[in-house]
Scaffold this motif. Sequence first.
Motif, mmCIF file in Angstrom:
data_model
loop_
_atom_site.group_PDB
_atom_site.id
_atom_site.type_symbol
_atom_site.label_atom_id
_atom_site.label_comp_id
_atom_site.label_asym_id
_atom_site.label_seq_id
_atom_site.Cartn_x
_atom_site.Cartn_y
_atom_site.Cartn_z
ATOM 1 N N THR A 123 15.892 42.261 -2.512
ATOM 2 C CA THR A 123 16.897 42.327 -1.458
ATOM 3 C C THR A 123 17.243 43.790 -1.202
ATOM 4 O O THR A 123 16.823 44.684 -1.940
ATOM 5 N N SER A 221 23.792 50.198 8.208
ATOM 6 C CA SER A 221 23.285 49.131 7.357
ATOM 7 C C SER A 221 21.795 49.312 7.092
ATOM 8 O O SER A 221 21.089 49.969 7.863
ATOM 9 N N PHE A 223 18.196 47.134 6.290
ATOM 10 C CA PHE A 223 17.599 45.818 6.454
ATOM 11 C C PHE A 223 16.141 45.829 6.008
ATOM 12 O O PHE A 223 15.378 46.726 6.369
ATOM 13 N N LYS A 265 18.655 38.883 5.572
ATOM 14 C CA LYS A 265 19.823 39.631 6.052
ATOM 15 C C LYS A 265 19.709 39.944 7.541
ATOM 16 O O LYS A 265 20.646 39.704 8.317
ATOM 17 N N GLU A 269 22.424 38.285 9.976
ATOM 18 C CA GLU A 269 23.465 39.170 10.504
ATOM 19 C C GLU A 269 23.192 39.624 11.937
ATOM 20 O O GLU A 269 24.141 39.824 12.701
#
Length: 291
Positions: A123, A221, A223, A265, A269
């Motif tokens: 992850t 973020s 990813f 994710k 998201e």
Amino acid sequence: MKALVIGGTRFIGAHVVRALNEAGAEVTVFHRGKTANPLLPDVTHFTDPLAAYPITKFPASLQTDWDVVVHMVAMGEADGRAAAAHFAGRAGRLVMVSSADVYLAYGRLTKREPGPVEPMPLTEASALRTIMFPYRGYEEMLGAWAHNYEKILAEQAIRAATDLDWTILRLPKVYGPEDNSDLSTVYGFRANPEWRWTHGHVENVAAAITLAARHPGARCSIFNVGEANTPTMGERLSWLPKRQPGEAIPPPFEYQQQYAVKTSKIREELGYADVVDEKLSMIQLASSVAG
């Protein structure tokens, strides 16, 4: 939207330029001018020798405001710092294309970092490598860029910048008609049928980058990008056209270390969805090469 793509003339970059253009962006591509790609739509080009990587300087022609800058070729600390410094306060968002080789599992896989097998799937919060510069010693094979290549340091430089909205995308092994079309990254591992390595079709990867460049939820973020589920090499080979075993010898990896990346994710998201079916695309590509 005014979008600048740095190094957007080759494989993945050309697909990103095309996807941004189709999404309605006004795209400019910054590159050396040494690659002409029929995939590229009619966009603006700024060519300059400064675009040779590592890119540590940017010409005056790029000293303007951009809604988004997509950096396809931030290879290490020097070019990460340069991009962060140049575009801070000048770009609505800086998108850095990184790699899944940042994870500690890659060090375990290549035997550069001793220790127990890392848990799967990986992850965005999984541990990163502690031994830097994974391709040093392979300059003759890969090119001079391999000496200072380190996506971990490039990521750190961009994340540390102030007055900068950033997004980092960690890519899998990418395949498509223009590169890795022979799927050697599958057929070459037939001796390791239980091993997993996350792949991604170039059109899906480009769609993920384009979505992250435009989506407000991608701000600051990281990813992972790639297929939703990672089959074993044996499962992939069971779908694909049979080929005579080649002479290629798989790398001397630690194959107990799987390399499957979790990509939920970006799907949950940002609402990302594949634009082409991964399994079908791989079958079609292998069939076209065989034919």
